[in-house]
Design an enzyme around this catalytic site. Structure first.
Site, short mmCIF file in Angstrom:
data_model
loop_
_atom_site.label_atom_id
_atom_site.label_comp_id
_atom_site.label_asym_id
_atom_site.label_seq_id
_atom_site.Cartn_x
_atom_site.Cartn_y
_atom_site.Cartn_z
N ARG A 130 -99.88 -29.17 -85.97
CA ARG A 130 -100.13 -27.87 -85.33
C ARG A 130 -101.38 -27.22 -85.92
O ARG A 130 -101.35 -26.63 -87.00
CB ARG A 130 -98.92 -26.94 -85.50
N ASP B 173 -92.11 -16.03 -91.65
CA ASP B 173 -93.49 -16.50 -91.51
C ASP B 173 -94.27 -15.52 -90.65
O ASP B 173 -93.84 -14.38 -90.44
CB ASP B 173 -93.52 -17.92 -90.93
#
Length: 552
Positions: free
Chosen positions: A160, A442
């Site tokens: 990613r 996150d």
């Protein structure tokens, strides 16, 4: 001759990794990649601004695009089938920042189907982190870790790169800083693509924060260019697009169509997607998002409709549909009541996704991999659920835009403040995620946290507890209390740690008080002097006192 590329020298201690990934050939490849697509990146970022401005000026609501109706109404097209190793996507490990070598190795040795090798939400994109992370992927792909399986036997690497909103400050091409995703994607492809392809293990990607089919078209063109440059067959690259924005929810079919030769399906999550409502529509009182801790979950109409439509769209077009990440952390004692309660909670939520037809989802805690794989085996019969076409469903624009009923609680406000402050504090230490109240947090949870506080201040939302309006003054007072509690919980032992937490608090108050909503907290931080100066020690040339020369 004219120098086209400038690269900052190696951070101290990473000279070998730097030399391995920044070769003359890789820099030429990166320069060509960036030069070819930099203008297109600028264009799609300007189109985002234009689209948001048009929504603001017109007062219109997002909807299905009339211009692309022919794509949605054509029943004949399908995405190209994915390779065998992507047919079974039950459990991926999420938020796996590859600069954390120990956790990366643990995940490589796990029984997961795939690993979300994360340079985005779960990663802090400091120069050392990017270099170390890309080099660790290189080592894994080239079987250079002595205690890790061969790449063909390891869980599939789902790489990613950063999203379009992020730039790489340490590399300039033709006088401009480099788009972060092109930096990550280019180096990963140059060094790893051929080995992954010949091992039948990639190259596979997750694409973050794609907002329109035009952005998917750009990625497809990048894939085609890269395949041609590296001598790979068309369709070798496969990518799962994360639908993390309310606008892209109305363009899922078009996104699959643009990537039909390169698609590994679509993914749905909860917090980035929810935060996008504040980003795009949050100044409108009709789109006031209530306390996420109490009133926002995947069973609410706007989120359930989004997941149902994603599953239906993917399966109708022969693509995989995957769900979000279980952020809960399992307690250490497997025989304890808290462990059983945590596992039961994750099981209940993930079973809802399985019954909705998803083909897989992510977990953070490696201890959840096998229980969740067992859950799939218990409730499904095949490698995936693409046979579940969900033809019974009809999802309307109203369903996708239906805000849940609910208010704001004092605990919810303080929780959002705590998450926002700790995320900034983590970034100032070079970490992209942290643990709080038994789960991983996150940038996705930081986005929804600071977005809600901004929106509640903007609309002077009343607290359920005592009727007080949420104002900047109230948030400032509560922030002092929260910071005091965090100082004790985090056990700040040094003056530097105290100062860093104070700085994070100041930056949080700044970001939630802005007149105009900052689009992404990561963009805001990545361009902030405080964050950039916190990395300066990585560019001082080590202990020799001599400034190393940049690569040109």
């Amino acid at each position: 001759s004219l120098v086209l590329t400038f690269l900052e020298p190696s951070p101290p201690g990473l000279e070998a990794e730097y030399r391995a990934i920044f070769t003359s050939d890789s820099l030429v490849f990166l320069q060509e990649l960036v030069s070819t697509f930099d203008g297109e990146v600028d264009k799609i970022l300007r189109l985002r601004i234009s689209r948001k401005t048009q929504l603001d000026l017109s007062g219109d609501l997002p909807g299905f695009c009339i211009d692309t109706a022919s794509v949605r109404n054509d029943p004949t097209w399908r995405v190209r089938p994915v390779p065998q190793r992507l047919q079974r996507r039950h459990v991926d490990v999420g938020d796996l920042a590859p600069c954390d070598t120990e956790r990366f190795l643990q995940a490589l040795n796990s029984p997961a189907q795939g690993l979300q090798v994360d340079f985005d939400d779960g990663n802090c994109p400091t120069y050392p982190n990017q270099i170390k992370g890309i080099h660790n992927v290189y080592r894994a792909v080239h079987n250079q870790f002595p205690n890790a399986p061969q790449i063909s036997q390891a869980p599939v690497l789902m790489l990613r790169p950063r999203a379009w909103n992020m730039v790489e400050h340490n590399m300039m091409v033709q006088g401009k800083e480099t788009p972060g995703p092109l930096f990550d994607f280019g180096l990963l492809m140059f060094h790893c693509a051929k080995v992954l392809f010949h091992s039948q293990s990639g190259p596979f990607f997750y694409l973050s924060k794609v907002e329109s089919y035009l952005e998917a078209r750009l990625w497809n063109n990048i894939f085609l260019w890269t395949e041609q440059k590296l001598g790979l067959p068309v369709g070798s690259i496969k990518a799962t697009v994360l639908i993390e924005n309310v606008l892209s929810a109305f363009e899922m079919e078009e996104i699959l169509y643009e990537l039909r030769d390169h698609s590994a399906g679509l993914n749905c999550g909860i917090w980035d997607y929810s935060a996008s409502f504040v980003n795009k529509l949050g100044h409108r009182e009709a789109f006031l998002l209530p306390d996420r801790s109490k009133y926002v979950n995947m069973q609410k109409l706007f989120l359930r409709s989004y997941m149902d439509l994603l599953v239906q769209t993917c399966h109708r077009r022969g693509a995989l549909a995957t769900g979000g990440m279980a952020a809960l952390l399992l307690p250490g004692d497997r025989d304890s009541a808290p462990y059983r309660e945590a596992l039961a909670s994750v099981t209940r939520l993930k079973l809802l996704e399985i019954k909705a037809g998803v083909d897989g989802f992510m977990v953070y805690d490696l201890g959840l991999i096998e229980p969740m794989q067992n859950l799939f085996q218990l409730h499904t019969r095949h490698d995936n659920q693409m046979h579940q076409l969900r033809d019974d469903l009809t999802v309307s624009p109203g369903d996708l835009l239906s805000m849940p009923v609910g208010g704001v609680t004092l605990d919810g406000l303080k929780y959002n403040i705590a998450v926002g402050i700790q995320f900034i504090d983590a970034w100032l230490t070079g970490k992209g995620h942290f643990f709080y109240r038994g789960q991983v947090e996150d940038s996705a949870t930081a986005e929804i946290s600071r977005s809600q506080v901004w929106q509640w201040i903007r609309h002077r939302t009343e607290l359920e507890d005592d009727g007080r309006a949420v104002t900047r003054r109230l948030v400032t007072e509560l922030t002092r209390d929260v910071t005091r509690e965090l100082r004790e919980a985090l056990r700040c032992r040094t003056v530097r740690e105290e100062q860093r937490l104070t700085t994070a608090t100041t930056m949080f108050l700044e970001v939630v008080s802005k007149r105009d909503f900052p689009e992404f907290i990561t963009t805001y931080l990545n361009q902030d002097h405080t964050f950039l100066s916190s990395q300066d020690s990585g560019h001082e040339g080590g202990s020799t006192g001599k400034m190393p020369r940049p690569k040109l």
